[in-house]
Design an enzyme around this catalytic site. Structure first.
Site, PDB file in Angstrom:
ATOM      1  N   ARG A 223      -1.205  11.749   3.895  1.00  0.00           N
ATOM      2  CA  ARG A 223      -0.152  11.890   4.904  1.00  0.00           C
ATOM      3  C   ARG A 223      -0.670  12.673   6.106  1.00  0.00           C
ATOM      4  O   ARG A 223      -0.367  12.345   7.256  1.00  0.00           O
ATOM      5  CB  ARG A 223       1.071  12.564   4.282  1.00  0.00           C
ATOM      6  CG  ARG A 223       1.822  11.679   3.297  1.00  0.00           C
ATOM      7  CD  ARG A 223       3.119  12.285   2.841  1.00  0.00           C
ATOM      8  NE  ARG A 223       2.984  13.203   1.741  1.00  0.00           N
ATOM      9  CZ  ARG A 223       3.175  12.901   0.457  1.00  0.00           C
ATOM     10  NH1 ARG A 223       3.460  11.660   0.120  1.00  0.00           N
ATOM     11  NH2 ARG A 223       3.062  13.809  -0.482  1.00  0.00           N
ATOM     12  N   PHE A 239       8.580   1.651   2.329  1.00  0.00           N
ATOM     13  CA  PHE A 239       8.678   2.278   1.014  1.00  0.00           C
ATOM     14  C   PHE A 239       8.613   3.799   1.203  1.00  0.00           C
ATOM     15  O   PHE A 239       7.843   4.497   0.547  1.00  0.00           O
ATOM     16  CB  PHE A 239       7.565   1.803   0.077  1.00  0.00           C
ATOM     17  CG  PHE A 239       7.419   0.302   0.009  1.00  0.00           C
ATOM     18  CD1 PHE A 239       8.254  -0.461  -0.803  1.00  0.00           C
ATOM     19  CD2 PHE A 239       6.461  -0.358   0.759  1.00  0.00           C
ATOM     20  CE1 PHE A 239       8.116  -1.842  -0.875  1.00  0.00           C
ATOM     21  CE2 PHE A 239       6.309  -1.737   0.713  1.00  0.00           C
ATOM     22  CZ  PHE A 239       7.142  -2.476  -0.114  1.00  0.00           C
ATOM     23  N   ASP A 261      13.511   2.126   2.793  1.00  0.00           N
ATOM     24  CA  ASP A 261      13.421   2.137   1.333  1.00  0.00           C
ATOM     25  C   ASP A 261      14.637   1.430   0.756  1.00  0.00           C
ATOM     26  O   ASP A 261      15.737   1.495   1.329  1.00  0.00           O
ATOM     27  CB  ASP A 261      13.346   3.572   0.801  1.00  0.00           C
ATOM     28  CG  ASP A 261      12.765   3.621  -0.606  1.00  0.00           C
ATOM     29  OD1 ASP A 261      11.548   3.869  -0.733  1.00  0.00           O
ATOM     30  OD2 ASP A 261      13.512   3.397  -1.578  1.00  0.00           O
ATOM     31  N   ASP A 326       3.306   2.109   1.673  1.00  0.00           N
ATOM     32  CA  ASP A 326       3.084   2.918   0.466  1.00  0.00           C
ATOM     33  C   ASP A 326       3.944   2.369  -0.666  1.00  0.00           C
ATOM     34  O   ASP A 326       4.881   3.022  -1.134  1.00  0.00           O
ATOM     35  CB  ASP A 326       3.425   4.384   0.755  1.00  0.00           C
ATOM     36  CG  ASP A 326       3.158   5.301  -0.432  1.00  0.00           C
ATOM     37  OD1 ASP A 326       2.408   4.889  -1.340  1.00  0.00           O
ATOM     38  OD2 ASP A 326       3.704   6.420  -0.457  1.00  0.00           O
ATOM     39  N   CYS A 366      -1.302   2.065  -5.653  1.00  0.00           N
ATOM     40  CA  CYS A 366      -1.328   3.144  -6.644  1.00  0.00           C
ATOM     41  C   CYS A 366      -1.481   2.596  -8.061  1.00  0.00           C
ATOM     42  O   CYS A 366      -1.189   3.282  -9.034  1.00  0.00           O
ATOM     43  CB  CYS A 366      -0.073   4.007  -6.547  1.00  0.00           C
ATOM     44  SG  CYS A 366       1.469   3.120  -6.826  1.00  0.00           S
TER      45      CYS A 366
END
Length: 425
Positions: A223, A239, A261, A326, A366
């Protein structure tokens, strides 16, 4: 708690004997012994006990805890005959904390990261003076009181008094260990909304009902890495969860930030975090507002499905100086990887189409099963489909408090790229 050199639980005279030619992962430095690698078990035990592991020829591989209900039958705690005592556990915990003190801002960080800290199956996150625990293996669950007592003592030595501990052992993977899901206080109840500061930005973390342990600490320095690229620009954070990338972008001086989101709860928390920082929220909806209508700096959060919204933004002619993706893990198993690749390719193509010529694009995966090479290939395919050429600014992984242990591939999961995106001309 007073630790000592007496054995902790289990029957360490019980031996798991490996088949000849098996245990390759273990011998390379990994922490797991799978059920199909075991020739026989000598002695009595209960699942969760600490036992000894021997190679087929009698060579002592060390000690770990056993669970025949799991395909990962043994998770190793020590090597070369080192027995598991209270002092042993405390030194493991101390080593984990000392490592964080050298590598990260410890105000809020992951203190214990399972196998990578040689305490397999256990995660402990520290949010200021609150600890959040996730236990994913039966053997480590039994050791949890010893580990937490040790950690509390060690933190106190550095002047940190733990206000409370909350357990978030509610991940479905516990069922593979034959364990029930659990969440609740360990010790006295406390206010489970905790204020933290990351990179100068204030966040309220809901350790009780937030996703996983309440906040994604692994992206802390990623970030920070994108912040300079956001100054003065228009930023789209997809997201956004509770607004972490979006708020970092606005803190860095972005002119306009839109965070998206699908979770209404997450969006409400993101807006709450914006107000906590005194950032001006644009309350009106994106639909019907022309680009650049207001010259005032503002931040906005939208509750929408990103996969549905991005094509709408493209069709409306919206473009951004920086786009950040993300997404959650599109695959949590090797078998689902092929389908996940399509998902990553589509979302990256959609995101890239919204980047202005010469703008910047940050994207990540991820998923442990989405390897670095496969992710690179997928992004390249997305760029071709979006008619963009990519110039790599930076490649990053997870924050150092989520260390990547070589020979334990499962500890390496986060891949994070920053690109400049240039139109094909």
């Amino acid at each position: 708690m007073t630790t000592n050199n007496s054995r902790i639980q289990g029957n360490t005279d019980t031996r798991v004997i490996l088949k000849k030619g098996e245990g390759r992962m273990l011998k390379a430095g990994g922490a797991w012994v799978f059920d199909n690698e075991i020739d026989r078990i000598e002695g009595s035990f209960e699942n969760g006990d600490i036992i000894n592991v021997r190679d087929f020829d009698g060579y002592d591989m060390g000690f770990g805890f056993i669970n025949t209900a799991s395909r990962i039958t043994v998770r190793m705690l020590s090597r070369r005959g080192a027995e598991i005592t209270g002092d042993f556990i405390k030194e493991r915990v101390r080593a984990a904390w000392e490592y964080r003190k050298k590598t990260v801002d410890t105000a809020s960080c992951r203190v214990i990261f399972g196998e990578a800290d040689f305490l397999p199956g256990l995660v402990v996150d520290k949010f200021e003076d609150v600890l959040v625990v996730e236990s994913l293996a039966l053997g480590i669950d039994r050791l949890k009181p010893v580990i937490l007592d040790s950690l509390t003592e060690i933190l106190k030595e550095d002047g940190i008094t733990v206000r409370g501990i909350y357990e978030r052992s509610d991940a479905p993977v516990r069922k593979k260990e034959g364990m029930e899901l659990f969440k609740g206080f360990i010790g006295e109840p406390f206010d489970t909304e905790v204020e933290i500061i990351e990179n100068g930005v204030h966040f309220l973390v809901d350790v009780k009902d937030g996703q996983k342990t309440g906040f994604f600490l692994d992206q802390k320095y990623n970030r920070r890495a994108v912040r300079d690229l956001c100054k003065g620009g228009r930023v789209l954070d997809c997201f956004t969860h509770t607004g972490s990338f979006a708020l970092n972008a606005f803190y860095a001086g972005a002119r306009e930030v839109i965070g998206v989101d699908v979770s209404e709860t997450a969006v409400e928390q993101a807006e709450k975090n914006a107000r906590l920082n005194g950032f001006p929220l644009l309350e009106e909806k994106l639909q019907g507002r022309s680009q650049g209508e207001s010259s005032d700096r503002h931040i906005q959060f939208i509750c929408r499905d990103v996969l549905e919204l991005l094509p709408e933004l493209e069709a409306a002619g919206e473009r951004f100086d920086t786009v950040i993706l993300d997404p959650p893990a599109f695959t949590k198993s090797r078998e689902a990887t092929k389908k996940a690749v399509k998902g990553y390719r589509d979302i990256n193509m959609r995101g890239l189409r919204l980047v202005k010529n010469g703008g910047y694009f940050a994207t990540c995966s991820c998923s442990h099963f989405m390897t670095e090479e496969l992710f690179k290939k997928t992004i390249q395919e997305a760029a071709r489909a979006a008619h963009k050429r990519l110039r790599q600014v930076e490649f990053r992984t997870q924050s150092p408090d989520h260390p990547i242990l070589w020979s334990a591939d499962e500890s390496y999961y986060l891949k994070f790229f920053i690109f400049q995106a240039v139109d094909e001309r």
